[in-house]
Scaffold this motif. Structure first.
Motif: not given
Length: 227
Positions: A43-52, A76-79, A87-97
């Motif tokens: 809750k209240n966090y934006s998430l960052i992913f830099t790798s599969v 919000k999801i940044y990648c 890979e995020l889409r495979k799990h049903g999630f989109g990306t903000f940026k």
């Protein structure tokens, strides 16, 4: 002509992209293992992913982002990179940026996202661009290590006309016990090329995007001058 890929790639993809006349060996130079942690409230966090691997390990740990944009505390999801996005889409999630590397992501966050607080789900060897730059701008940022990358350091006795690298840790693992000299060097993205420059004065050919499609296009473009 022989090319070394420093990760396993489906042979049918290689044949389709490079044809049957190019000899290709694939040798894994790193291995990754998820770290199991107890999932906590995002809750209240934006998430960052830099790798599969960061995405895969995130969901293996049973984290679940809130992507309901109408909710007050959605994540919000940044990648970094199209592969991470897929890979995020495979799990049903989109990306903000989606940005092409950690440096451009850092600049985007500093320029446009000063008031958000970030959790970065990554490996133990993740480059330290974000954790160096964001706190200097008083941006709340925390790195959450959810997988380990181990450098295998194989000895490669075969001689190759070219070698292809996919990550800074892969470069370090290879260079520890092998020479980079006398080969055409291909790199997937500028971050990996930067690591290669620590070990060689050879020219480095860098793909425009951090994708297999882009690296194969670059190899095809340069292949005439190798033969």
């Amino acid at each position: 002509m022989k090319i070394l890929f420093t990760k396993n790639i489906d042979p049918s993809i290689i044949s389709k992209e490079l044809g049957e006349d190019i000899l290709v060996d694939c040798v894994e130079v790193i291995k990754t293992n998820p770290i199991m942690i107890s999932p906590f409230d995002l809750k209240n966090y934006s998430l960052i992913f830099t790798s599969v691997n960061g995405v895969i390990s995130f969901f293996k740990n049973r984290f679940r982002p809130n992507e309901d944009f109408t909710a007050k505390n959605y994540n919000k999801i940044y990648c970094v990179g199209e592969k991470t996005k897929r890979e995020l889409r495979k799990h049903g999630f989109g990306t903000f940026k989606v940005l092409k590397n950690a440096e451009t992501l850092s600049r985007f966050i500093i320029g446009k996202c000063q008031h958000e607080q970030f959790l970065h789900f990554c490996g133990n060897l993740a480059i330290n661009v974000l954790d160096k730059e964001l706190p200097l701008q008083n941006i709340k940022y925390r790195k959450v290590t959810i997988y380990n990358t181990e450098e295998i350091n194989p000895v490669i006795t075969e001689k190759y006309h070219a070698a292809v690298f996919f990550s800074p840790s892969g470069v370090r693992s290879f260079a520890k016990r092998n020479s980079l000299e006398g080969m055409k060097l291909f790199s997937i993205g500028e971050t990996t090329s930067g690591e290669l420059r620590n070990y060689t004065q050879e020219k480095i050919f860098t793909s425009e995007e951090n994708t297999l499609t882009s690296i194969f296009a670059l190899i095809r473009k340069e292949i005439g001058s190798i033969i």
